[in-house]
Design an enzyme around this catalytic site. Structure first.
Site, PDB file in Angstrom:
ATOM      1  N   ARG A  57      48.867  28.956  30.291  1.00  0.00           N
ATOM      2  CA  ARG A  57      48.000  27.596  30.211  1.00  0.00           C
ATOM      3  C   ARG A  57      48.212  26.641  31.482  1.00  0.00           C
ATOM      4  O   ARG A  57      47.401  25.983  31.775  1.00  0.00           O
ATOM      5  CB  ARG A  57      48.426  26.782  28.989  1.00  0.00           C
ATOM      6  N   TYR A 110      24.104  15.256  35.660  1.00  0.00           N
ATOM      7  CA  TYR A 110      24.139  16.172  34.731  1.00  0.00           C
ATOM      8  C   TYR A 110      24.011  15.712  33.526  1.00  0.00           C
ATOM      9  O   TYR A 110      24.809  14.902  33.231  1.00  0.00           O
ATOM     10  CB  TYR A 110      25.104  17.268  35.179  1.00  0.00           C
ATOM     11  N   ASP A 182      29.980  15.813  42.461  1.00  0.00           N
ATOM     12  CA  ASP A 182      29.844  16.929  41.962  1.00  0.00           C
ATOM     13  C   ASP A 182      28.847  17.744  42.960  1.00  0.00           C
ATOM     14  O   ASP A 182      27.625  17.413  43.043  1.00  0.00           O
ATOM     15  CB  ASP A 182      28.869  16.863  40.619  1.00  0.00           C
ATOM     16  N   LYS A 207      27.555  28.193  37.907  1.00  0.00           N
ATOM     17  CA  LYS A 207      26.398  28.441  38.571  1.00  0.00           C
ATOM     18  C   LYS A 207      26.470  28.996  40.027  1.00  0.00           C
ATOM     19  O   LYS A 207      26.602  30.378  39.761  1.00  0.00           O
ATOM     20  CB  LYS A 207      26.026  26.864  38.747  1.00  0.00           C
TER      21      LYS A 207
HETATM   22  C1  LIG Z   1      26.258  23.133  34.888  1.00  0.00           C
HETATM   23  C2  LIG Z   1      26.486  21.850  35.411  1.00  0.00           C
HETATM   24  C3  LIG Z   1      27.685  21.217  35.125  1.00  0.00           C
HETATM   25  C4  LIG Z   1      28.513  21.736  33.693  1.00  0.00           C
HETATM   26  O1  LIG Z   1      28.839  23.031  34.034  1.00  0.00           O
HETATM   27  P1  LIG Z   1      29.341  23.900  32.837  1.00  0.00           P
HETATM   28  O2  LIG Z   1      29.956  25.080  33.514  1.00  0.00           O
HETATM   29  O3  LIG Z   1      28.099  24.386  31.992  1.00  0.00           O
HETATM   30  O4  LIG Z   1      30.180  23.237  31.945  1.00  0.00           O
HETATM   31  C5  LIG Z   1      28.062  20.012  35.788  1.00  0.00           C
HETATM   32  N1  LIG Z   1      27.357  19.736  36.963  1.00  0.00           N
HETATM   33  C6  LIG Z   1      26.137  20.318  37.248  1.00  0.00           C
HETATM   34  C7  LIG Z   1      25.530  19.934  38.346  1.00  0.00           C
HETATM   35  C8  LIG Z   1      25.707  21.343  36.676  1.00  0.00           C
HETATM   36  O5  LIG Z   1      24.672  21.919  36.913  1.00  0.00           O
END
Ligand SMILES: *Cc1c(COP(=O)(O)O)cnc(C)c1O
Length: 399
Positions: A57, A110, A182, A207
């Site tokens: 963990r 998001y 982000d 992504k």
């Molecule tokens: C998909 C996404 C998230 C969240 O990510 P997950 O891996 O699906 O939890 C956060 N910020 C952006 C810009 C995203 O495209």
């Protein structure tokens, strides 16, 4: 590793300390715990005096290699990882925000992030201020009133709006706020938020970093002082990245630069092609001169990314006919994969909103998000062309 370039970092960085038995590839270490015959050594590792692993963990060799690679790609002092991108975001915000604190952000984050701001943080008595995305004066004015955290995302989902990171970070510095960005849409290949003045950079590794839509994960990069606080929150609260997912992300990241370069090239050409189509109302891509964020994007990004969106005449009726005709696109909710992915915004990122709320956010019902893959450009263009040509004539006339 500092001097080598991004493409080389993507292939080589971060792996050495996790290799074993002369293997050239990082192993997937599934062991939950790590044993010690020497009680003093065990103690030294447990208190952080000595390098090593204790319990899955907290840390794991495969996960550590993933953290090291993203740390080096973002040019950060430290990095940690999470089970998903949302875990990275929620754990980071929970670490720094306590009742009575104030956080400033933008309206176009998001969907999941927006829910944290509108649903969960207010419950914790955190004051949340969401400014118009792209209105830099408004953000500066709110930040100047004082805040603990300034949270940004650029480019945004789905209309790829741009925020000036350097300018916003300078405003945050004046009030001692922590700046979190982000960087999922841009990737470290196209944008380096830490160089632009941000304190922390978050990724949904699910992504572009992983790039193959087969593993969930998240990352956080920044100073040792800040990242260690979030690591502590995560190790206790348990949103740990799984070693198998870490391995898949690590393998995907080796081709990050190649993929992102091709995705940028495809996205720009698709955006330009869409501008010529009669059925297309508007195209949103920061690489187009017509995009309101084009100038800032040109300054702070090395390329404009693989994400674009476009609205069609006839709205939902048109996209219902158009999207199923595409042969080389997954109709799905994710983005950033090697395959092209399309989806209506009303079904994907903004499904929780009412049509009125979407209209207020400048999101037409007929808006389509397009995540360019790495296919041959000519095939993507031909595919779109045949899909548009398949639309019934009366729809064209009505449009
Ligand atoms: C998909 C996404 C998230 C969240 O990510 P997950 O891996 O699906 O939890 C956060 N910020 C952006 C810009 C995203 O495209």
């Amino acid at each position: 590793m500092k001097e080598i370039r991004k493409g080389t970092q993507a292939v080589w960085a971060g792996e050495k300390d996790s290799l074993a038995f002369g293997a050239t590839q990082v192993p997937v270490v599934h062991s939950v715990s790590f044993g010690y015959d020497d009680m003093d050594e065990w103690y030294d590792v447990a208190i952080g005096q000595k390098q090593g692993h204790i319990y899955g963990r907290n840390t794991n060799p495969t996960v550590q290699a993933f953290e090291e690679k993203i740390r080096i790609l973002e040019g950060a002092e430290a990095a940690t990882s999470f089970s998903t991108g949302m875990a990275a975001i929620s754990n980071t915000l929970a670490t720094f925000l306590a009742p009575g604190d104030r956080v400033v952000s933008i309206k176009d984050t998001y969907g999941g992030t927006n829910k944290i701001f509108t649903e969960f943080l207010p419950r914790q008595k955190v004051e949340v201020v969401l400014c118009e995305t792209g209105n830099h004066q408004a953000i500066e004015a709110e930040v100047a009133k004082g805040c603990k955290v300034l949270y940004l995302e650029t480019p945004t989902n789905p209309t790829v709006k741009i925020t000036d990171i350097k300018r916003m970070a300078a405003a945050a510095k004046r009030v001692g706020a922590i700046v979190i960005v982000d960087n999922t849409f841009a990737t470290p290949i196209n944008q380096q938020p830490l160089v632009l003045g941000a304190d922390l950079v978050i990724h949904s590794a699910t992504k572009f970093l992983g790039g193959h839509a087969d593993a969930l994960g998240g990352s956080l990069c920044g100073s040792k002082e800040l990242v260690e606080q979030v690591y502590h929150y995560r190790e206790i609260n348990g949103a740990t990245l799984d070693p198998m997912a870490a391995y898949l992300l690590l393998r995907g990241m080796k081709t990050l630069k190649l993929r992102v370069e091709k995705q940028c090239e495809n996205a720009l050409s698709v955006a330009k092609f869409l501008q010529t189509k009669e059925m297309v109302e508007e195209v949103f891509y920061p690489g187009l001169d017509s995009h309101p964020g084009h100038e800032i994007a040109s300054e702070q990004m090395t390329n404009f990314g693989g994400m674009l969106s476009f609205s069609v005449k006839g709205g939902v009726e048109t996209l219902r006919l158009l999207l199923p005709k595409l042969k080389y696109a997954n109709r799905a909710a994710n983005l950033g994969s090697v395959e092209t992915i399309v989806g209506p915004t009303r079904t994907t990122s903004h499904v929780e909103c009412t049509p009125e709320e979407r209209a207020a956010m400048g999101i037409p019902e007929g808006l389509i998000r397009y995540s360019a893959g790495i296919e041959d450009l000519e095939d993507l263009i031909e595919d779109l062309e045949q899909a548009f040509q398949s639309l019934p004539k009366q729809l064209l006339a009505n449009g």
